[in-house]
Structures are given as C-alpha cells and as structure tokens.
Design an enzyme around this catalytic site. Structure first.
Site, PDB file in Angstrom:
ATOM      1  N   HIS A   1       6.230 -53.593 126.597  1.00  0.00           N
ATOM      2  CA  HIS A   1       5.601 -53.503 127.919  1.00  0.00           C
ATOM      3  C   HIS A   1       4.493 -52.466 127.943  1.00  0.00           C
ATOM      4  CE1 HIS A   1       9.024 -55.581 130.301  1.00  0.00           C
ATOM      5  NE2 HIS A   1       8.128 -56.420 129.842  1.00  0.00           N
TER       6      HIS A   1
ATOM      7  N   CYS B   1     -13.738 -55.421 100.262  1.00  0.00           N
ATOM      8  CA  CYS B   1     -12.935 -55.178 101.452  1.00  0.00           C
ATOM      9  C   CYS B   1     -12.682 -53.702 101.720  1.00  0.00           C
ATOM     10  CB  CYS B   1     -11.625 -55.951 101.400  1.00  0.00           C
ATOM     11  SG  CYS B   1     -10.529 -55.356 100.096  1.00  0.00           S
TER      12      CYS B   1
END
Ligand code: PEP
Ligand code: MG
Length: 513
Positions: A183, A476
C-alpha cells in the site's frame, strides 16, 4: 563517480535529486513485551481511534482514487466492531490500554497474515494503524519534516505515515524493506513520488548525503558525481516536459532498459525503451534467508516478459558479489573473481539450475517476448561453453555471456566465446574497474574512466569479434548512458545500448541530432 549505487525495486517513473533525511520509524518493537504502561482505559482508546480516523478522512480529501480506497479500507478496520470487542475483552482481563490496543490490532493482523503473501503484506498496515493509535494515546507529536526538499530514507513506512508526508517537502523515498505492491508503494505512485523500495545497503546512507533516486531503474546513487548529476538533471527536465518521443526518432542503435525489478517495466516503456538490455535478478535473492523458490522466480520473470511482447528481454542470472553474501549460497575458495557472478553460481549449481528452469518456464508462458539469458563475470571460454550448454539443455534458446573482465578480451579467448554464444553484452562498470585495477567499492560508476585507451581498446576488440561472427553485441554498463562514450561504442559497431529508462529520452535526443 558516486560513492555507491544501491539497487532496489523502483516504484513509479520519476527521478529526484536531494539530500537524505533518515527517518527512524517508531516501531513498537515490544509488541510482545510487558513494558508498556498507559492505564487510561476505554474512553482514551476511543478518542485515539477517532483521532486516527479523522486523520484518515483529512488525507482522503487530497488523494487519488486508488489511494482513497486504501485509506477507506484502513478506516473500516478502525471502525470494526470486533476490534473494539477484542480491546474490551483485553481491558476486562486486566490489560492496560496500550497492551489492549496492541493485542487487538495484532490479532486482526494475524488473521490476514495467515492468508499468505498478498495479505501478509497488508497485515503490516494493520500493525501500523495500531501504532498510530498508540501514538495518539501517548500524545506523541507528529514528526517534523525538513523544510528543504528531501529524500526520506527509512526501514519501512506505513500508509498513514505516507499520507502525512503529503504536505511535506518530500521529493523521493528510499526504504530498505517493503515491496512494489505494498500500500505504501501504491500511495507513493499516487503522489508521483520517485521511490525505490527493498533497497539493500540502505543503511549505508548517512543523513545529508546527496542522493539521486531513479525509480525507473530502481537505483539510488549515493553522493553522485557531476556527470551523473548533470545526466539526471536533464532527465528530470525531459520528464517534466515530456518532449522526447523516442519511437519517432531515427536511432543508430537499439536503446534498451536496465531494470532491477518487473515493477519498473511500465516506466521503461513510458520512456521509450525498445526492450530490456539488462534485467538484474539480484533483488530476488538479496536480503532473503532462503533461496527464492522456483514459483517465486517464474512469477517475477513472467511479470517482466508479459510487459515486453515482441521485444528482446535480456535477463542476467544472479551476480553474487562478496560484499553481498547470501546465507543460502556457498562461497568458493578465494581468488580472482571466485565469489562473483558465474563462478559463484558454479559453486551453487542448484541455485543456477533453479533460476534457469524458472526462466525457461516463464519463457514458455510468454513466447511472444524474446527472452535472452546471460551469465555475468564469465572469466574464460570454458565457462561460456558450460553456461551455454546448461541453459540450452533447460530449454533456453538464446544464450549469451557478459564481457566484464580483461581475461576474456584476449583474441584467442574471444574467438572461442563468440563461436559458442548467441550474443554478448559488455558490462563496462566491471570491465573498467578490472582493466584499470580500480576498487569497485569506491567507484561503482566507471563513467569517465571507461574512455581510458586501454578500456576502449578492449571494447573495440570485443565488438569487432562479435560483429564478424554475426552476433549481437550490446553495452549495458553505466557508460552506455554517456553521450560521448555512446558515440564511440556506436562507431565500433555495437547493436544496442542499455541504460536506466529515465536516461533513454536524453540519450535518444542526443544521438538523433
Ligand atoms: C557492469 O559491470 O557494467 C554491469 C552492467 O553489471 P553490474 O553493474 O550489475 O555489475
Ligand atoms: Mg557487472
């Protein structure tokens, strides 16, 4: 170069740059202890519950729908009659008011916790709710937040603490616990607050340290250097203006995203990523007491692949590092690279097989995504052969390795490697530090050092070998996001650059102009 780059799960799409404010949440650790003392009884408890309910109502006025639902659910808990009954029984049994409140909220939380994963996470919200009621009982004053913009660094935050922060100058959030689906994370997204949760090593951050919170890649840069700050200042401006439409630009190479969690997929797409060039899987393992199960891994990889239909998604198997030892993995004998990357996995074959199996299962579920799998820190040709054989045996079709140490850049080694792999990816962070013998702990970002001639020569050579063999070759490491370095890599012939999603629009604009 930053003093350190910490990695967690990014929530939302934004970036923030500000000083750290360390927040120690008042956890009522002695939830089980006898040490709590208030005896003010039911009337005080009812008043405290009403105060918290009022705060929730107030917060609800200025929030989005999803956050309002969360707050409504919390309010229902406060108003639940069985909670009040439970408190009354406890008081009647002789508990003081704090213990009665703690006990009642704890038993409500336990009911949820027993339901497992998703609900167990929600049960923490109920505990936090109980803690706020106790704060009210104790007459605790609200926290005083800094008046200047700040990044809050905490172990974990509950939804109520989150809503109280709404009126502060908070610009970013870093927590060492929590998950991108909690939440608190949903509220953070609703507040457009760049957030990285589940950050391992967050305790390393000191009050006042300057931080870059990049929620698009789940990275937190501690004490960043000027280059990094400049890059991210541009990214913040790009995000604010939404000016760069990456898909509409003509680019010389593919621009892929570096991600640390499937929760960052949406951000990557919104910034125009054309695939994922590096999915770091460490987050599944770090901070865990037991190895993540096959199911947990299949779920995470499936969530990732699901977001990139028809695009390349390069997942890197676990890159264990000695500064992040894991209780369920064996360390090997000491020696160069012994406890890093693929060598560390070779000492833990079960972990490697489980991970490759999970990737293979996720790929079967999502054949629309192009899953490529690679091993980090491969240090000789035999290891490359071994990894490719293992991965293919388990059903993975496109298998490659990272080039991160100078030993594998020797022409005869490269020759063998390019013949066996399907693709290569150069990790410039490690390649730079190992080529120049720099200590990674002090300098994670090898942004400017990558342009030292010795390092560039290796990158050029690797690119040449891969290109000649007709194998895709990408970069990368962080240097991929630096325009000057990126231009050189493109000149050498790389086919993709992979970087933090938030930095893609800026690089795309520079490369196309
Ligand atoms: C690198 O070394 O450049 C790389 C991308 O790997 P990591 O930073 O995760 O070690
Ligand atoms: Mg590396």
């Amino acid at each position: 170069m930053s003093e350190r780059v910490l990695v967690g799960a990014g929530v939302g799409t934004g970036v923030s740059i500000a000083s750290a404010f360390i927040y120690r949440t008042d956890r009522y650790v002695p939830w089980d202890s006898e040490a709590l003392g208030s005896t003010r009884g039911l009337i005080a408890i009812k008043a405290a519950l009403a105060d918290v309910a009022q705060e929730i109502d107030k917060a609800r006025e200025s929030t989005d729908e999803e956050s309002a639902d969360i707050l409504d659910a919390l309010k229902l808990v406060l108003e639940d009659e069985s909670l009040m009954e439970n408190i009354k029984v406890r008081l009647a049994d002789g508990a003081n008011s704090q213990r009665a409140v703690i006990g009642a909220f704890k038993s409500a939380a336990q009911v949820l916790a027993q339901l497992g994963d998703y609900f167990a996470e929600r049960s923490n919200d109920i505990i936090e709710l109980g803690e706020r009621v106790i704060d009210k009982l104790n007459g605790k004053q609200d926290s005083v937040w800094p008046s200047e913009p700040f990044v809050l660094v905490a172990d974990n935050l509950g939804p109520l603490e989150m809503v109280k922060l709404q009126s502060s100058s908070i610009v970013g959030l870093v927590t060492s616990l929590g998950s991108p689906t909690s939440h608190t994370s949903i509220l953070a997204r609703g507040m457009n607050l760049p957030t990285v949760v589940s950050v391992s090593g967050a305790e390393f951050i000191q009050a006042g340290d300057q931080l870059i919170v990049d929620s698009s890649s789940g990275q937190v840069f501690v004490k960043p250097d000027e280059i990094e700050i400049a890059q991210y200042v541009n990214a913040v401006a790009d995000i604010a203006q939404e000016v760069v439409d990456v898909q509409a630009l003509e680019l010389p190479v593919k621009l892929y995203a570096n991600l640390g969690s499937s929760s960052e997929g949406a951000a990557a797409l919104s910034f125009g990523a054309q695939g994922v060039g590096l999915f770091r899987t460490e987050l599944l393992f770090l901070g865990e007491k037991v190895a993540p199960s096959l199911e947990t891994q299949v779920l995470e990889y499936s969530r990732l692949l699901d977001q990139f239909p028809n695009q390349v998604v390069i997942v890197r198997v676990l890159d264990l590092d000695t500064d992040k030892p894991l209780p369920f993995l064996k360390l090997t004998e000491t020696g160069k690279y012994a406890n890093r990357g693929f060598q560390a996995l070779l000492a833990n074959p079960e972990a490697l097989i489980t991970q490759l199996t999970a990737l293979s299962l996720a790929s079967q579920k999502h054949p629309e995504a192009k899953l490529w799998v690679m091993a980090p820190m491969v240090s000789n040709a035999e290891q490359a052969v071994q990894f490719v054989e293992m991965a293919k045996k388990l059903g993975l079709e496109t298998v490659g390795v990272m080039i991160e140490v100078p030993e594998v850049c020797e022409p005869e080694v490269l020759e063998q490697i390019v013949n066996v792999v399907d693709f290569l990816s150069i990790g410039t962070n490690d390649l730079t530090q190992y080529t120049l013998n720099q200590d990674r702990l002090g300098s994670t970002q090898a942004l400017s050092m990558v342009r030292e001639p010795e390092v560039l020569e290796l990158i050029r050579r690797v690119t040449e070998f891969a290109t000649k063999a007709g194998k895709p070759i990408g970069i990368c490491g962080e240097a991929a996001s630096d325009f000057e370095s990126a231009k050189l890599f493109i000149e050498y012939g790389v086919s993709s650059l992979s970087l933090s999603p938030a930095l893609i629009p800026g690089l795309a604009r520079e490369l196309s102009s």
